[in-house]
Design a protein around this motif. Structure first.
Motif, PDB file in Angstrom:
ATOM      1  N   ARG A 124      36.739  37.676 -10.625  1.00  0.00           N
ATOM      2  CA  ARG A 124      35.366  37.799 -10.132  1.00  0.00           C
ATOM      3  C   ARG A 124      35.287  38.870  -9.040  1.00  0.00           C
ATOM      4  O   ARG A 124      35.883  38.721  -7.972  1.00  0.00           O
ATOM      5  N   PRO A 131      28.610  29.738 -10.076  1.00  0.00           N
ATOM      6  CA  PRO A 131      29.830  29.200  -9.442  1.00  0.00           C
ATOM      7  C   PRO A 131      30.847  28.774 -10.487  1.00  0.00           C
ATOM      8  O   PRO A 131      30.627  28.941 -11.692  1.00  0.00           O
ATOM      9  N   MET A 132      31.948  28.197 -10.034  1.00  0.00           N
ATOM     10  CA  MET A 132      33.031  27.832 -10.936  1.00  0.00           C
ATOM     11  C   MET A 132      33.397  26.359 -10.783  1.00  0.00           C
ATOM     12  O   MET A 132      33.351  25.807  -9.681  1.00  0.00           O
ATOM     13  N   ASP A 133      33.760  25.762 -11.903  1.00  0.00           N
ATOM     14  CA  ASP A 133      34.244  24.381 -11.927  1.00  0.00           C
ATOM     15  C   ASP A 133      35.770  24.418 -11.870  1.00  0.00           C
ATOM     16  O   ASP A 133      36.434  24.724 -12.859  1.00  0.00           O
ATOM     17  N   MET A 134      36.329  24.092 -10.706  1.00  0.00           N
ATOM     18  CA  MET A 134      37.774  24.162 -10.500  1.00  0.00           C
ATOM     19  C   MET A 134      38.422  22.782 -10.572  1.00  0.00           C
ATOM     20  O   MET A 134      39.508  22.577 -10.055  1.00  0.00           O
ATOM     21  N   ARG A 146      33.041  28.614 -15.764  1.00  0.00           N
ATOM     22  CA  ARG A 146      31.807  29.179 -15.212  1.00  0.00           C
ATOM     23  C   ARG A 146      30.663  28.178 -15.366  1.00  0.00           C
ATOM     24  O   ARG A 146      30.437  27.631 -16.435  1.00  0.00           O
ATOM     25  N   TYR A 174      31.015  25.863  -5.770  1.00  0.00           N
ATOM     26  CA  TYR A 174      32.176  25.530  -6.588  1.00  0.00           C
ATOM     27  C   TYR A 174      32.336  24.015  -6.685  1.00  0.00           C
ATOM     28  O   TYR A 174      32.082  23.296  -5.715  1.00  0.00           O
ATOM     29  N   LYS A 175      32.755  23.553  -7.835  1.00  0.00           N
ATOM     30  CA  LYS A 175      33.083  22.143  -8.010  1.00  0.00           C
ATOM     31  C   LYS A 175      34.585  22.008  -7.788  1.00  0.00           C
ATOM     32  O   LYS A 175      35.397  22.457  -8.608  1.00  0.00           O
ATOM     33  N   LEU A 176      34.967  21.398  -6.676  1.00  0.00           N
ATOM     34  CA  LEU A 176      36.370  21.336  -6.273  1.00  0.00           C
ATOM     35  C   LEU A 176      36.964  19.959  -6.541  1.00  0.00           C
ATOM     36  O   LEU A 176      36.283  18.941  -6.384  1.00  0.00           O
ATOM     37  N   LYS A 236      30.130  30.776  -2.573  1.00  0.00           N
ATOM     38  CA  LYS A 236      30.129  29.468  -3.226  1.00  0.00           C
ATOM     39  C   LYS A 236      31.493  28.781  -3.201  1.00  0.00           C
ATOM     40  O   LYS A 236      31.589  27.608  -3.548  1.00  0.00           O
ATOM     41  N   MET A 237      32.530  29.511  -2.820  1.00  0.00           N
ATOM     42  CA  MET A 237      33.797  28.867  -2.480  1.00  0.00           C
ATOM     43  C   MET A 237      33.735  28.510  -1.004  1.00  0.00           C
ATOM     44  O   MET A 237      33.705  29.387  -0.144  1.00  0.00           O
ATOM     45  N   TYR A 255      29.395  26.155   3.834  1.00  0.00           N
ATOM     46  CA  TYR A 255      28.939  27.294   3.040  1.00  0.00           C
ATOM     47  C   TYR A 255      28.190  28.278   3.932  1.00  0.00           C
ATOM     48  O   TYR A 255      27.400  27.876   4.798  1.00  0.00           O
TER      49      TYR A 255
END
Length: 419
Positions: A124, A131-134, A146, A174-176, A236-237, A255
């Motif tokens: 990225r 954002p990203m699903d981690m 994504r 982000y989904k952490l 977003k991280m 954030y």
């Protein structure tokens, strides 16, 4: 699964059973503009070293429905998932739902949608809208990592140019993975005090001043494609902060606003495609080292760039390589990330047996910490509807974002049926 999720799943199953009947009926009545498709996939992974425990076990139904009418269309996609390891991920999820309209030289898309900017593969640089699903780190298909956003996109275009204006009124980060039972958890292990994840009030509020907005201008010219972009957004991280209460350690995500301007370029040269991306980030915040956790946060300007080459070789070989780096201006020693952070990716694939079998490997190399994540994949198309996959995820290194998962190397199996 909750009662609501149970009812949703039952409704979805009845809906899927009805789909073939409805589709055929619609075609008989001349309503061929309906498009109904989807897939069922199941994925299971086990750790390759002791204790050889389960790393992932999930089964999903994806449905996609589209309808065209004149210059307009709408699209809806959803997931119904059963996750045996991460119970909170079991249930029904609306993925995308948007209205799209196109005229001769303008159009718009309104609703929940994926926004993809840039030409990089798995990295990225200017692709900072979605954002990203981690939840399972990078051990998922990148299309699943994504996440969609609620957005309005307005387009003006002709044969050589396309202007996109973007507004995102609601924040999504982000989904952490923060559950200690998740092998991909971002929280440190074996701490002196028990950790408690606390995110109440950390997300930006829903108000006009918190809206994200920006634009991208793309050009398609003979022999080269390029674009310039700018975005006023949120990082977003989140920045992770640690504060001791005496009996436990409160871990909170924070954030912060940031912006960027940059662009990308792509140029074919015979069997090769050269590509590049660059962004100047304004006011980007970083997590600090644990010993500096009480220091006041501030933003830094950074330059992030990528250069890459894709080779579409004879005999159905494909080789892609990318080098990316981010440099922080006015760097301070308490920042957890190095001043110059560099990443190398290599993607090699080969098709066999009349293109029904594909062998591939995608590898990330963390050049600062000498760590890596390498995904080996074997994919076989049994027929037009069924795909069987198997692979190995190999983690290595002692530090950095890959070294923390050095004991998470796994063997995985996947099957997918498309309808």
């Amino acid at each position: 699964m909750t009662n609501t999720s149970n009812h949703s799943a039952k409704f979805l199953l009845l809906f899927l059973l009805f789909l073939p009947i409805n589709t055929v009926w619609g075609q008989d009545m001349g309503e061929s503009s309906w498009q109904i498709k989807g897939f069922v996939d199941t994925y299971h992974a086990i750790r390759s070293e002791k204790p050889s425990d389960l790393m992932s076990s999930r089964t999903r139904i994806r449905g996609e429905i589209g309808k065209s009418f004149g210059g307009s269309s709408f699209f809806v996609s959803f997931n119904a998932t059963h996750n045996a390891l991460l119970k909170e991920r079991t249930g029904f999820e609306l993925r995308e739902a948007y209205l799209d309209h196109r005229e001769e030289h303008w159009g718009f898309r309104l609703g929940r949608q994926l926004v993809i900017w840039g030409v990089a593969d798995g990295v990225r640089i200017i692709d900072l809208v979605s954002p990203m699903d981690m939840t399972e780190f990078l051990a998922q298909d990148y299309d699943d990592i994504r996440m969609p956003v609620n957005a309005l996109r307005f387009f003006v275009f002709n044969e050589k140019m396309k202007l996109e204006l973007l507004a995102v009124p609601t924040f999504e980060g982000y989904k952490l993975p923060t559950d200690v039972g998740n092998p991909w958890s971002v929280l440190p292990k074996n701490t002196v005090q028990p950790l408690v994840w606390h995110e109440d009030g950390s997300h930006p509020k829903f108000r006009f001043s918190n809206m994200e907005y920006g634009g991208k201008l793309c050009f398609t010219l003979p022999g080269v494609d390029f674009s310039i972009a700018a975005l006023h957004t949120w990082n977003k991280m989140p920045v992770i902060t640690y504060r001791s209460s005496g009996i436990h350690m409160a871990v909170s995500p924070q954030y912060y606003r940031m912006g960027f301007f940059g662009g990308d370029i792509s140029k074919p040269l015979g069997q090769f495609v050269l590509c590049g991306e660059a962004a100047f980030n304004v006011g980007k915040h970083f997590s600090y080292k644990p010993e500096a956790g009480v220091m006041e946060q501030k933003g830094f300007n950074t330059v992030n760039y990528l250069i890459g080459v894709d080779w579409y070789a004879p005999s159905e070989w494909t080789v892609m390589a990318q080098f990316s780096s981010e440099s922080i201006f006015g760097y301070e020693s308490h920042i957890a990330q190095p001043q110059h952070n560099s990443l190398l990716t290599i993607n090699v694939s080969k098709k066999l047996l009349g293109s029904t079998l594909q062998l591939s490997n995608f590898t990330y190399f963390d050049l600062n910490h000498k760590g890596w994540f390498s995904r080996f994949t074997s994919s076989y198309a049994l027929n037009d509807y069924i795909q069987l996959l198997a692979g190995y995820d190999w983690f290595g290194g002692n530090e950095g974002m890959f070294g923390v998962y050095k004991h998470n190397s796994e063997i995985w199996l996947k099957a997918k049926y498309s309808f």
